[in-house]
Design an enzyme around this catalytic site. Structure first.
Site, PDB file in Angstrom:
ATOM      1  N   SER A 251      82.043  29.202  68.781  1.00 28.77           N
ATOM      2  CA  SER A 251      82.626  29.708  67.779  1.00 28.77           C
ATOM      3  C   SER A 251      82.736  31.371  68.041  1.00 28.77           C
ATOM      4  O   SER A 251      83.742  32.039  67.407  1.00 28.77           O
ATOM      5  CB  SER A 251      81.767  29.663  66.237  1.00 28.77           C
ATOM      6  OG  SER A 251      80.513  30.216  66.608  1.00 28.77           O
TER       7      SER A 251
ATOM      8  N   CYS B 244      81.944  20.998  64.662  1.00 26.79           N
ATOM      9  CA  CYS B 244      80.759  21.702  65.238  1.00 26.79           C
ATOM     10  C   CYS B 244      81.236  23.194  65.277  1.00 26.79           C
ATOM     11  O   CYS B 244      80.705  23.727  64.093  1.00 26.79           O
ATOM     12  CB  CYS B 244      80.603  21.132  66.663  1.00 26.79           C
ATOM     13  SG  CYS B 244      79.024  21.576  67.452  1.00 26.79           S
TER      14      CYS B 244
ATOM     15  N   ARG C  83      74.598  21.280  70.762  1.00 29.15           N
ATOM     16  CA  ARG C  83      74.305  22.440  70.402  1.00 29.15           C
ATOM     17  C   ARG C  83      74.951  22.824  69.036  1.00 29.15           C
ATOM     18  O   ARG C  83      75.465  23.850  68.624  1.00 29.15           O
ATOM     19  CB  ARG C  83      74.830  23.721  71.036  1.00 29.15           C
ATOM     20  CG  ARG C  83      74.219  23.452  72.495  1.00 29.15           C
ATOM     21  CD  ARG C  83      74.685  24.499  73.507  1.00 29.15           C
ATOM     22  NE  ARG C  83      74.086  25.848  73.375  1.00 29.15           N
ATOM     23  CZ  ARG C  83      74.842  27.093  73.167  1.00 29.15           C
ATOM     24  NH1 ARG C  83      75.990  26.934  73.421  1.00 29.15           N
ATOM     25  NH2 ARG C  83      74.365  27.909  72.782  1.00 29.15           N
TER      26      ARG C  83
ATOM     27  N   HIS D  78      80.692  15.283  66.938  1.00 30.21           N
ATOM     28  CA  HIS D  78      82.050  15.247  67.438  1.00 30.21           C
ATOM     29  C   HIS D  78      82.469  13.866  67.560  1.00 30.21           C
ATOM     30  O   HIS D  78      82.266  12.888  68.725  1.00 30.21           O
ATOM     31  CB  HIS D  78      81.762  15.531  69.125  1.00 30.21           C
ATOM     32  CG  HIS D  78      81.282  17.096  69.146  1.00 30.21           C
ATOM     33  ND1 HIS D  78      82.306  18.060  69.556  1.00 30.21           N
ATOM     34  CD2 HIS D  78      80.173  17.667  69.048  1.00 30.21           C
ATOM     35  CE1 HIS D  78      81.816  19.400  69.557  1.00 30.21           C
ATOM     36  NE2 HIS D  78      80.508  19.047  69.249  1.00 30.21           N
TER      37      HIS D  78
ATOM     38  N   GLU E 210      85.480  12.865  68.122  1.00 33.40           N
ATOM     39  CA  GLU E 210      86.381  12.762  69.375  1.00 33.40           C
ATOM     40  C   GLU E 210      86.078  11.969  70.573  1.00 33.40           C
ATOM     41  O   GLU E 210      86.617  12.001  71.476  1.00 33.40           O
ATOM     42  CB  GLU E 210      87.234  14.058  69.607  1.00 33.40           C
ATOM     43  CG  GLU E 210      86.291  15.058  70.222  1.00 33.40           C
ATOM     44  CD  GLU E 210      85.332  15.918  69.569  1.00 33.40           C
ATOM     45  OE1 GLU E 210      85.002  15.679  68.347  1.00 33.40           O
ATOM     46  OE2 GLU E 210      84.707  17.036  70.080  1.00 33.40           O
TER      47      GLU E 210
HETATM   48  N1  GLN Z   1      76.709  26.436  69.388  1.00 33.11           N
HETATM   49  C1  GLN Z   1      78.525  26.361  69.297  1.00 33.11           C
HETATM   50  C2  GLN Z   1      78.898  27.618  68.450  1.00 33.11           C
HETATM   51  O1  GLN Z   1      78.056  28.358  67.762  1.00 33.11           O
HETATM   52  C3  GLN Z   1      79.073  25.040  68.887  1.00 33.11           C
HETATM   53  C4  GLN Z   1      78.771  23.969  69.788  1.00 33.11           C
HETATM   54  C5  GLN Z   1      79.807  23.042  69.819  1.00 33.11           C
HETATM   55  O2  GLN Z   1      81.016  23.253  68.977  1.00 33.11           O
HETATM   56  N2  GLN Z   1      79.724  21.990  70.462  1.00 33.11           N
HETATM   57  O3  GLN Z   1      79.871  27.673  68.197  1.00 33.11           O
END
Ligand code: GLN
Length: 208
Positions: free
Chosen positions: A50, A80, A138, A179, A181
């Protein structure tokens, strides 16, 4: 009616989403520039990082148009990192003063599942969709939901982060920590396509 759905393609796993949407009979395109954003009926914000995405959106001049379109009611689906981008207010465990696009009245905690369980998979029950295979990488979870936000899924008892909110919807804005996808199961993308179709239909009616 054929709707056109964009996948924000600044960074992250763009291809898998374009493929998943394409299989559902919509026109799926990548969005990197404001003109490309203008041409879509809905936008998917993929997983990735992000902080990197918000930086790239800023330098490419896409951040303000994104904010404006979503604030004006364009359907959006954040996966995510995309969920982090759609959240309003401060990102918990984010970078210092991490900016977001906004549009979804939730507060998220980034990388919330912690180092020990940075990634895990397991069944998740999504309202209106059914049981899906949740792939968490994550992933963030949602710590606060605003009054207009519907919780669509929480982590099952016994799994890491049990009870935490991992799928939400606020009007035409949908988001999941996991996710879909990566699973070959297109039902969550299908829910988003339904939202975009319903919205595109109502826009047409208003114009008449
Ligand atoms: N940890 C990532 C974030 O904070 C997100 C991880 C992901 O999109 N698989 O942007």
């Amino acid at each position: 009616m054929v709707v056109r759905i964009g996948v924000l393609a600044l960074q992250g796993d763009v291809r898998e989403h374009v493929a998943a949407l394409g299989r559902l009979g919509v026109e799926a395109t990548t969005v990197r520039r404001p003109a490309e954003l203008d041409a879509v009926d809905g936008l998917l914000l993929p997983g990735g990082e992000s902080t990197a995405m918000i930086r790239l959106a800023t330098v490419s001049g896409l951040l303000q148009p994104l904010r404006d379109r979503i604030a004006a009611g364009m359907p959006a689906y954040g996966v995510c990192a995309g969920l982090v981008l759609l959240s309003t207010g401060a990102v918990l465990d984010g970078e210092r003063q991490q900016q977001t696009v906004g549009g979804l009245d939730v507060t998220v905690r980034r990388n919330a599942f912690g180092r020990q369980v940075a990634s895990f998979e397991g069944p998740v029950d999504v309202d209106g969709v059914g049981e899906v295979h949740g792939v968490f990488i994550r992933a963030p979870w949602v710590e606060r939901v605003g009054p207009g936000v519907e919780v669509l899924a929480t982590v099952r008892p016994g799994a890491p982060g049990a009870g935490k909110v991992v799928a939400v919807r606020e009007g035409p804005v949908l988001a999941t920590s996991f996710h879909p996808e990566l699973t070959g199961d297109a039902r969550v993308h299908g829910l988003f396509v339904e939202i975009v179709r319903a919205h595109a239909g109502s826009e047409k009616k208003e114009r008449r």
